[in-house]
Design an enzyme around this catalytic site. Sequence first.
Site, PDB file in Angstrom:
ATOM      1  N   SER A  16      52.498 -79.371  56.209  1.00  0.00           N
ATOM      2  CA  SER A  16      51.277 -80.667  56.636  1.00  0.00           C
ATOM      3  C   SER A  16      50.984 -81.355  55.473  1.00  0.00           C
ATOM      4  O   SER A  16      50.955 -82.520  55.421  1.00  0.00           O
ATOM      5  CB  SER A  16      50.145 -79.718  57.083  1.00  0.00           C
ATOM      6  OG  SER A  16      50.549 -79.225  58.377  1.00  0.00           O
ATOM      7  N   LYS A  65      43.117 -70.688  65.045  1.00  0.00           N
ATOM      8  CA  LYS A  65      42.868 -71.774  65.821  1.00  0.00           C
ATOM      9  C   LYS A  65      41.669 -71.501  67.270  1.00  0.00           C
ATOM     10  O   LYS A  65      40.931 -72.393  67.248  1.00  0.00           O
ATOM     11  CB  LYS A  65      44.126 -72.335  66.829  1.00  0.00           C
ATOM     12  CG  LYS A  65      45.219 -72.905  65.829  1.00  0.00           C
ATOM     13  CD  LYS A  65      46.213 -73.824  66.785  1.00  0.00           C
ATOM     14  CE  LYS A  65      47.375 -74.129  65.861  1.00  0.00           C
ATOM     15  NZ  LYS A  65      48.440 -74.733  66.521  1.00  0.00           N
ATOM     16  N   GLY A 129      48.860 -69.071  73.458  1.00  0.00           N
ATOM     17  CA  GLY A 129      47.996 -69.738  73.044  1.00  0.00           C
ATOM     18  C   GLY A 129      48.872 -71.253  73.078  1.00  0.00           C
ATOM     19  O   GLY A 129      48.308 -72.152  73.379  1.00  0.00           O
ATOM     20  N   ALA A 130      50.082 -71.067  72.782  1.00  0.00           N
ATOM     21  CA  ALA A 130      50.888 -72.174  72.539  1.00  0.00           C
ATOM     22  C   ALA A 130      50.827 -73.137  73.912  1.00  0.00           C
ATOM     23  O   ALA A 130      50.774 -74.485  74.126  1.00  0.00           O
ATOM     24  CB  ALA A 130      52.207 -72.122  72.184  1.00  0.00           C
ATOM     25  N   THR A 152      55.091 -61.454  81.190  1.00  0.00           N
ATOM     26  CA  THR A 152      54.025 -60.792  82.098  1.00  0.00           C
ATOM     27  C   THR A 152      53.407 -61.671  82.781  1.00  0.00           C
ATOM     28  O   THR A 152      52.721 -62.512  82.595  1.00  0.00           O
ATOM     29  CB  THR A 152      52.901 -60.147  80.903  1.00  0.00           C
ATOM     30  OG1 THR A 152      53.593 -59.683  79.844  1.00  0.00           O
ATOM     31  CG2 THR A 152      51.979 -59.263  81.610  1.00  0.00           C
ATOM     32  N   TYR A 215      60.141 -75.223  65.249  1.00  0.00           N
ATOM     33  CA  TYR A 215      61.304 -76.160  64.768  1.00  0.00           C
ATOM     34  C   TYR A 215      62.281 -75.428  63.725  1.00  0.00           C
ATOM     35  O   TYR A 215      61.888 -74.017  63.232  1.00  0.00           O
ATOM     36  CB  TYR A 215      60.783 -77.318  63.979  1.00  0.00           C
ATOM     37  CG  TYR A 215      59.659 -76.811  62.708  1.00  0.00           C
ATOM     38  CD1 TYR A 215      58.321 -76.624  62.838  1.00  0.00           C
ATOM     39  CD2 TYR A 215      60.164 -76.708  61.219  1.00  0.00           C
ATOM     40  CE1 TYR A 215      57.621 -76.211  61.881  1.00  0.00           C
ATOM     41  CE2 TYR A 215      59.531 -76.290  60.231  1.00  0.00           C
ATOM     42  CZ  TYR A 215      57.977 -76.167  60.600  1.00  0.00           C
ATOM     43  OH  TYR A 215      57.302 -75.787  59.577  1.00  0.00           O
ATOM     44  N   GLY A 236      61.137 -78.230  67.664  1.00  0.00           N
ATOM     45  CA  GLY A 236      59.564 -78.988  67.815  1.00  0.00           C
ATOM     46  C   GLY A 236      59.318 -79.587  66.548  1.00  0.00           C
ATOM     47  O   GLY A 236      58.052 -79.865  66.193  1.00  0.00           O
TER      48      GLY A 236
HETATM   49  P1  ATR Z   1      51.223 -68.161  70.910  1.00  0.00           P
HETATM   50  O1  ATR Z   1      49.753 -68.296  70.622  1.00  0.00           O
HETATM   51  O2  ATR Z   1      52.455 -68.356  69.819  1.00  0.00           O
HETATM   52  O3  ATR Z   1      51.453 -68.747  72.295  1.00  0.00           O
HETATM   53  P2  ATR Z   1      50.983 -65.658  71.969  1.00  0.00           P
HETATM   54  O4  ATR Z   1      49.552 -65.930  72.456  1.00  0.00           O
HETATM   55  O5  ATR Z   1      50.930 -64.035  71.363  1.00  0.00           O
HETATM   56  O6  ATR Z   1      51.360 -66.560  71.001  1.00  0.00           O
HETATM   57  O7  ATR Z   1      51.960 -65.568  73.230  1.00  0.00           O
HETATM   58  C1  ATR Z   1      53.157 -65.202  72.955  1.00  0.00           C
HETATM   59  C2  ATR Z   1      53.947 -65.584  74.253  1.00  0.00           C
HETATM   60  O8  ATR Z   1      55.369 -65.446  74.023  1.00  0.00           O
HETATM   61  C3  ATR Z   1      53.838 -64.726  75.303  1.00  0.00           C
HETATM   62  O9  ATR Z   1      53.819 -65.591  76.669  1.00  0.00           O
HETATM   63  C4  ATR Z   1      54.854 -63.611  75.248  1.00  0.00           C
HETATM   64  O10 ATR Z   1      55.162 -62.979  76.608  1.00  0.00           O
HETATM   65  P3  ATR Z   1      53.944 -61.682  77.132  1.00  0.00           P
HETATM   66  O11 ATR Z   1      52.820 -62.459  77.463  1.00  0.00           O
HETATM   67  O12 ATR Z   1      54.834 -61.094  78.280  1.00  0.00           O
HETATM   68  O13 ATR Z   1      53.746 -60.748  75.869  1.00  0.00           O
HETATM   69  C5  ATR Z   1      55.793 -64.350  74.896  1.00  0.00           C
HETATM   70  N1  ATR Z   1      57.224 -63.677  74.583  1.00  0.00           N
HETATM   71  C6  ATR Z   1      57.087 -63.354  73.225  1.00  0.00           C
HETATM   72  N2  ATR Z   1      58.221 -62.602  72.864  1.00  0.00           N
HETATM   73  C7  ATR Z   1      59.042 -62.667  74.069  1.00  0.00           C
HETATM   74  C8  ATR Z   1      60.446 -62.303  74.517  1.00  0.00           C
HETATM   75  N3  ATR Z   1      61.130 -61.696  73.579  1.00  0.00           N
HETATM   76  N4  ATR Z   1      60.695 -62.800  75.639  1.00  0.00           N
HETATM   77  C9  ATR Z   1      59.834 -63.356  76.462  1.00  0.00           C
HETATM   78  N5  ATR Z   1      58.540 -63.575  76.259  1.00  0.00           N
HETATM   79  C10 ATR Z   1      58.272 -63.293  74.902  1.00  0.00           C
END
Ligand code: ATR
Length: 270
Positions: A16, A65, A129-130, A152, A215, A236
């Site tokens: 940034s 955030k 969150g993303a 999930t 990215y 990204g």
């Molecule tokens: P962020 O703020 O980056 O979105 P987060 O809120 O921790 O981070 O969410 C991570 C997301 O990546 C979730 O949707 C997670 O799936 P779960 O809700 O089932 O945990 C997903 N995720 C992380 N690693 C994964 C993997 N190896 N395969 C599929 N989904 C994954």
Amino acid sequence: MSRFAVFGNPISHSLSPMIHNEFSNELGIDLSYEKILSPIDEFEFTANQFINEGGLGFNITLPFKVEAFNFSQELTSNAIAAGAVNTIKIDNNVIIGENTDGNGLVNDLEINLAESLSGKEILIIGAGGATQGILKPILDKNPEKILLANRTSEKSVQLASEFLKYGKVCGFGINQIKSKPVDIIINATSASIDGAMPALPGGVCKGALCYDLMYGAQTPFMKWGLENSARKVSDGLGMLVEQAALSFNFWHAKSPRTDSVISLIREING
Ligand code: ATR
């Protein structure tokens, strides 16, 4: 000189400062933009210190955030929908929270990659969150529908139900994704950070644009896209620069050029 910054933990990797320096050089705005490492439990204290020292605005990256959302005294509609804030402006002593992530993605897709979202079927993987940050800006572009798949499934079903008021979005489990092509697939999981790839059926990807919010030269998701007949793949980086441009505009009411900064970072990173 007006002071700006980005807060995070970790923060040393942040691009940034370089991006905002390029923007301010282009537009002839005299400012400083620094990286601030906030201790994990002291975001509010560190942010208040920066404001008391005369800081006029800052970006917020992981993991603060949601704390920045709670810290803000006023919120924009983007921030409310995202439930998170990545940009703060101090305006007449009021702390205003905005979120430019989702519109940064939309601008990268529509302007830099020339992908119209209107009428498209868009599959988003992940429900964290993303994903929450990008749903409303994408729905505002009137896609045919968003398919929201998560490992999930309860989380994607819940998130989809919260965003139905903005447009057509349907939540389900990753294991329920059909092997039928969609127009655009967005990887909004954190899987790429660990070098992992969510288990997706290859057929969904044929002829699609595969966009990774992360990215990097070639993320595991981009590699999977190329191996499964994607039309185009993208990381990204464009979203990162576009969200920065929207933050810059939020503070300075001026829109910087982004294409030259994207090219510059690609050149530096080889
Ligand atoms: P962020 O703020 O980056 O979105 P987060 O809120 O921790 O981070 O969410 C991570 C997301 O990546 C979730 O949707 C997670 O799936 P779960 O809700 O089932 O945990 C997903 N995720 C992380 N690693 C994964 C993997 N190896 N395969 C599929 N989904 C994954």
